[in-house]
Scaffold this motif. Structure first.
Motif, PDB file in Angstrom:
ATOM      1  N   GLN A  53      15.656   0.420  27.573  1.00 40.27           N
ATOM      2  CA  GLN A  53      14.661  -0.698  27.410  1.00 40.27           C
ATOM      3  C   GLN A  53      14.459  -1.087  25.919  1.00 40.27           C
ATOM      4  OE1 GLN A  53      14.114   1.883  29.679  1.00 40.27           O
ATOM      5  NE2 GLN A  53      15.224   0.782  31.230  1.00 40.27           N
ATOM      6  N   SER A  54      14.479  -0.208  25.188  1.00 41.59           N
ATOM      7  CA  SER A  54      13.767  -0.357  23.871  1.00 41.59           C
ATOM      8  C   SER A  54      14.503   0.391  22.769  1.00 41.59           C
ATOM      9  CB  SER A  54      12.337  -0.095  23.803  1.00 41.59           C
ATOM     10  OG  SER A  54      11.994   1.425  23.862  1.00 41.59           O
ATOM     11  N   VAL A  55      14.241   0.038  21.300  1.00 44.80           N
ATOM     12  CA  VAL A  55      14.779   0.580  20.331  1.00 44.80           C
ATOM     13  C   VAL A  55      13.559   0.822  19.237  1.00 44.80           C
ATOM     14  CG1 VAL A  55      16.431   0.476  18.448  1.00 44.80           C
ATOM     15  CG2 VAL A  55      16.769  -0.582  20.683  1.00 44.80           C
ATOM     16  N   CYS A  56      13.507   1.984  18.372  1.00 43.29           N
ATOM     17  CA  CYS A  56      12.372   2.417  17.765  1.00 43.29           C
ATOM     18  C   CYS A  56      12.940   3.000  16.532  1.00 43.29           C
ATOM     19  CB  CYS A  56      11.310   2.839  18.215  1.00 43.29           C
ATOM     20  SG  CYS A  56       9.800   3.419  17.350  1.00 43.29           S
ATOM     21  N   LEU A  57      12.404   2.683  15.284  1.00 42.04           N
ATOM     22  CA  LEU A  57      12.823   3.917  14.072  1.00 42.04           C
ATOM     23  C   LEU A  57      11.344   4.405  13.830  1.00 42.04           C
ATOM     24  CD1 LEU A  57      14.577   5.110  12.040  1.00 42.04           C
ATOM     25  CD2 LEU A  57      13.878   2.920  10.427  1.00 42.04           C
ATOM     26  N   PRO A  58      10.920   5.488  14.539  1.00 39.91           N
ATOM     27  CA  PRO A  58       9.544   6.159  14.421  1.00 39.91           C
ATOM     28  C   PRO A  58       9.207   6.373  12.923  1.00 39.91           C
ATOM     29  CG  PRO A  58      10.691   7.146  16.128  1.00 39.91           C
ATOM     30  CD  PRO A  58      11.811   6.387  15.374  1.00 39.91           C
ATOM     31  N   THR A  59       7.896   6.441  12.454  1.00 37.46           N
ATOM     32  CA  THR A  59       7.580   6.766  11.108  1.00 37.46           C
ATOM     33  C   THR A  59       7.434   8.205  11.024  1.00 37.46           C
ATOM     34  OG1 THR A  59       6.088   4.825  11.085  1.00 37.46           O
ATOM     35  CG2 THR A  59       5.818   6.747   9.453  1.00 37.46           C
ATOM     36  N   CYS A  60       8.414   8.673  10.075  1.00 29.90           N
ATOM     37  CA  CYS A  60       8.350  10.197   9.903  1.00 29.90           C
ATOM     38  C   CYS A  60       8.708  10.628   8.253  1.00 29.90           C
ATOM     39  CB  CYS A  60       9.533  10.866  10.624  1.00 29.90           C
ATOM     40  SG  CYS A  60      11.232  10.362  10.205  1.00 29.90           S
ATOM     41  N   PRO A  61       8.717  11.798   7.639  1.00 29.02           N
ATOM     42  CA  PRO A  61       8.784  11.909   6.478  1.00 29.02           C
ATOM     43  C   PRO A  61      10.315  11.733   5.907  1.00 29.02           C
ATOM     44  CG  PRO A  61       7.396  13.624   7.513  1.00 29.02           C
ATOM     45  CD  PRO A  61       8.151  12.772   8.435  1.00 29.02           C
ATOM     46  N   ASP A  62      11.406  11.547   6.848  1.00 28.92           N
ATOM     47  CA  ASP A  62      12.551  11.721   6.422  1.00 28.92           C
ATOM     48  C   ASP A  62      13.055  10.306   5.819  1.00 28.92           C
ATOM     49  OD1 ASP A  62      12.880  14.291   7.194  1.00 28.92           O
ATOM     50  OD2 ASP A  62      13.335  13.638   9.226  1.00 28.92           O
ATOM     51  N   TRP A  63      12.218   9.188   6.166  1.00 30.03           N
ATOM     52  CA  TRP A  63      12.790   7.932   5.622  1.00 30.03           C
ATOM     53  C   TRP A  63      11.609   7.072   4.999  1.00 30.03           C
ATOM     54  CZ3 TRP A  63      10.705   3.195   7.328  1.00 30.03           C
ATOM     55  CH2 TRP A  63       9.976   3.335   8.607  1.00 30.03           C
ATOM     56  N   GLN A  64      12.298   6.332   3.989  1.00 27.35           N
ATOM     57  CA  GLN A  64      11.077   5.406   3.322  1.00 27.35           C
ATOM     58  C   GLN A  64      11.664   4.062   3.085  1.00 27.35           C
ATOM     59  OE1 GLN A  64       8.613   6.474  -0.234  1.00 27.35           O
ATOM     60  NE2 GLN A  64      10.272   5.314  -1.124  1.00 27.35           N
ATOM     61  N   LEU A  65      11.125   3.100   3.204  1.00 27.48           N
ATOM     62  CA  LEU A  65      11.110   1.625   3.090  1.00 27.48           C
ATOM     63  C   LEU A  65      10.124   1.290   1.929  1.00 27.48           C
ATOM     64  CD1 LEU A  65      12.419  -1.281   3.803  1.00 27.48           C
ATOM     65  CD2 LEU A  65      10.544  -1.645   5.257  1.00 27.48           C
ATOM     66  N   ASP A  66      10.831   0.685   0.664  1.00 30.40           N
ATOM     67  CA  ASP A  66       9.816   0.437  -0.303  1.00 30.40           C
ATOM     68  C   ASP A  66       9.033  -0.653  -0.151  1.00 30.40           C
ATOM     69  OD1 ASP A  66      11.851  -1.657   0.057  1.00 30.40           O
ATOM     70  OD2 ASP A  66      12.233  -1.831  -2.114  1.00 30.40           O
ATOM     71  N   ALA A  67       9.117  -1.460   0.967  1.00 27.59           N
ATOM     72  CA  ALA A  67       8.238  -2.639   1.089  1.00 27.59           C
ATOM     73  C   ALA A  67       6.951  -2.153   1.851  1.00 27.59           C
ATOM     74  CB  ALA A  67       8.969  -3.594   1.882  1.00 27.59           C
ATOM     75  N   LEU A  68       7.255  -1.024   2.755  1.00 26.87           N
ATOM     76  CA  LEU A  68       6.139  -0.510   3.490  1.00 26.87           C
ATOM     77  C   LEU A  68       5.431   0.443   2.435  1.00 26.87           C
ATOM     78  CD1 LEU A  68       7.422   0.865   6.804  1.00 26.87           C
ATOM     79  CD2 LEU A  68       5.759  -1.195   6.481  1.00 26.87           C
ATOM     80  N   HIS A  69       5.943   1.156   1.744  1.00 26.82           N
ATOM     81  CA  HIS A  69       5.442   1.763   0.610  1.00 26.82           C
ATOM     82  C   HIS A  69       4.345   0.986  -0.413  1.00 26.82           C
ATOM     83  CE1 HIS A  69       5.684   5.137  -2.673  1.00 26.82           C
ATOM     84  NE2 HIS A  69       4.520   5.115  -2.243  1.00 26.82           N
ATOM     85  N   PHE A  70       4.985   0.024  -0.837  1.00 25.62           N
ATOM     86  CA  PHE A  70       4.293  -1.064  -1.731  1.00 25.62           C
ATOM     87  C   PHE A  70       3.066  -1.675  -1.191  1.00 25.62           C
ATOM     88  CE2 PHE A  70       3.705  -5.588  -2.491  1.00 25.62           C
ATOM     89  CZ  PHE A  70       3.229  -5.578  -3.925  1.00 25.62           C
ATOM     90  N   GLU A  71       3.181  -2.069   0.411  1.00 25.53           N
ATOM     91  CA  GLU A  71       2.042  -2.712   0.878  1.00 25.53           C
ATOM     92  C   GLU A  71       0.886  -1.465   1.230  1.00 25.53           C
ATOM     93  OE1 GLU A  71       2.106  -6.289   3.613  1.00 25.53           O
ATOM     94  OE2 GLU A  71       3.687  -4.741   4.638  1.00 25.53           O
ATOM     95  N   ALA A  72       1.376  -0.133   1.471  1.00 29.68           N
ATOM     96  CA  ALA A  72       0.286   0.831   1.556  1.00 29.68           C
ATOM     97  C   ALA A  72      -0.568   0.893   0.620  1.00 29.68           C
ATOM     98  CB  ALA A  72       1.208   2.103   2.106  1.00 29.68           C
ATOM     99  N   SER A  73       0.225   0.923  -0.741  1.00 22.89           N
ATOM    100  CA  SER A  73      -0.593   1.293  -1.662  1.00 22.89           C
ATOM    101  C   SER A  73      -1.465   0.263  -2.150  1.00 22.89           C
ATOM    102  CB  SER A  73       0.492   1.321  -2.914  1.00 22.89           C
ATOM    103  OG  SER A  73       1.564   2.525  -2.895  1.00 22.89           O
ATOM    104  N   ILE A  74      -0.851  -1.252  -2.159  1.00 23.90           N
ATOM    105  CA  ILE A  74      -1.775  -2.271  -2.036  1.00 23.90           C
ATOM    106  C   ILE A  74      -3.141  -2.088  -1.166  1.00 23.90           C
ATOM    107  CG2 ILE A  74      -1.898  -4.694  -2.160  1.00 23.90           C
ATOM    108  CD1 ILE A  74      -0.356  -3.903  -4.519  1.00 23.90           C
ATOM    109  N   ARG A  75      -2.917  -1.805   0.038  1.00 29.16           N
ATOM    110  CA  ARG A  75      -3.925  -1.884   0.858  1.00 29.16           C
ATOM    111  C   ARG A  75      -5.232  -0.884   0.722  1.00 29.16           C
ATOM    112  NH1 ARG A  75      -1.105  -0.269   4.852  1.00 29.16           N
ATOM    113  NH2 ARG A  75      -0.101  -2.338   5.262  1.00 29.16           N
ATOM    114  N   THR A  76      -4.698   0.305   0.091  1.00 26.76           N
ATOM    115  CA  THR A  76      -5.480   1.400  -0.267  1.00 26.76           C
ATOM    116  C   THR A  76      -6.318   0.683  -1.461  1.00 26.76           C
ATOM    117  OG1 THR A  76      -3.990   3.167   0.281  1.00 26.76           O
ATOM    118  CG2 THR A  76      -6.036   3.842  -1.126  1.00 26.76           C
ATOM    119  N   GLN A  77      -5.796   0.138  -2.268  1.00 28.22           N
ATOM    120  CA  GLN A  77      -6.681  -0.392  -3.494  1.00 28.22           C
ATOM    121  C   GLN A  77      -7.626  -1.599  -2.899  1.00 28.22           C
ATOM    122  OE1 GLN A  77      -7.154   0.895  -6.463  1.00 28.22           O
ATOM    123  NE2 GLN A  77      -8.701  -0.900  -6.862  1.00 28.22           N
ATOM    124  N   GLN A  78      -7.122  -2.428  -2.159  1.00 28.32           N
ATOM    125  CA  GLN A  78      -7.875  -3.557  -1.423  1.00 28.32           C
ATOM    126  C   GLN A  78      -9.143  -2.807  -0.679  1.00 28.32           C
ATOM    127  OE1 GLN A  78      -5.138  -5.542   0.909  1.00 28.32           O
ATOM    128  NE2 GLN A  78      -4.603  -7.082  -0.638  1.00 28.32           N
TER     129      GLN A  78
END
Length: 248
Positions: free
Chosen positions: A86-111
């Protein structure tokens, strides 16, 4: 640090597995699917993903195409992908990184810090600089996926959101460096802002002022000419009275 899967989307698209380019995917749309799953790490129905990538095809054909892409992704990624009927997912885990997610998380912390009433400090300014080093260009810049209008619409909205976050971070840094009297750093922030939006007349004025205060009056005057030429070419208007006054 090398991740088992590293997806770079800011300034283009580069997908690496254990430090090497990921190969063996069925098509460019397999890359699009992987990017979407990484950017939205929750379960998605197969129908939603098929419609995202083949909105111009009959549902049965779109679902068949999706099965081919999932098989090509399953081989290199293995259990990293969670695939059911029924579904597909790429669960969050330490084995992979997307630079856009990392960027947004860093900006969100500062906000969140700013909402708490905290102004930029040397430590938080450096954190913003570190986040902005991830932003090497617009999201999926120069990358297009044919016959995927829904995916392109999603990519465009994501691109605009990330660009706005980068520009807001640069504005905050510019204000911080002005207050600190760090004119060279302020000049770099203003120049980068103008790379994203050369018609921002107020940023041209900021840059003129910083250059003058940094002992570079000739470059400050040249910046006025650059501003004037942009405004005339792109909008057919002259600089605002504030800009003219600063130039004089």
């Amino acid at each position: 640090m090398t991740f088992a899967l590293e997806i770079t989307t800011l300034g283009g698209l580069d997908i690496r597995q254990n430090g090497h380019p990921l190969s063996g995917l069925a098509s460019r749309k397999a890359e699009a699917l992987l990017v979407y799953l990484a950017a939205n790490p929750q379960a998605h129905s197969r129908e939603t993903l098929a419609d995202l990538l083949w909105d111009d095809r009959p549902p049965a054909q779109a679902l068949g195409n999706l099965r081919v892409l999932l098989n090509s992704l399953r081989k290199p990624l293995g259990e990293m992908l969670a695939i059911t009927r029924q579904s597909v997912c790429l669960p969050t885990c330490p084995d992979w990184q997307l630079d856009a997610l990392h960027f947004e998380a860093s900006i969100r912390t500062q906000q969140q810090r700013e909402r708490g009433g905290l102004t930029l400090t040397p430590i938080s300014a450096e954190a913003l600089e570190t986040a902005l080093r991830l932003y090497r260009g617009d999201f999926l810049s120069g990358v297009y996926f044919r016959e995927s209008s829904r995916f392109e619409e999603w990519a465009m909205l994501t691109r605009e959101r990330l660009r706005l976050q980068a520009m807001t971070a640069l504005e905050n840094l510019l204000d911080y460096y002005k207050r600190c009297g760090d004119y060279p750093a302020g000049i770099r922030a203003a120049q980068r802002l103008l790379e994203y939006d050369p018609l921002r007349e107020e940023t041209h004025r900021e840059l003129m002022t910083l250059l003058a205060r940094n002992g570079q009056p000739a470059l400050a005057l040249r910046q006025y000419e650059i501003c004037r030429e942009f405004l005339e070419k792109e909008m057919g208007v002259a600089p605002a009275p504030e800009t003219e006054s600063l130039y004089r």
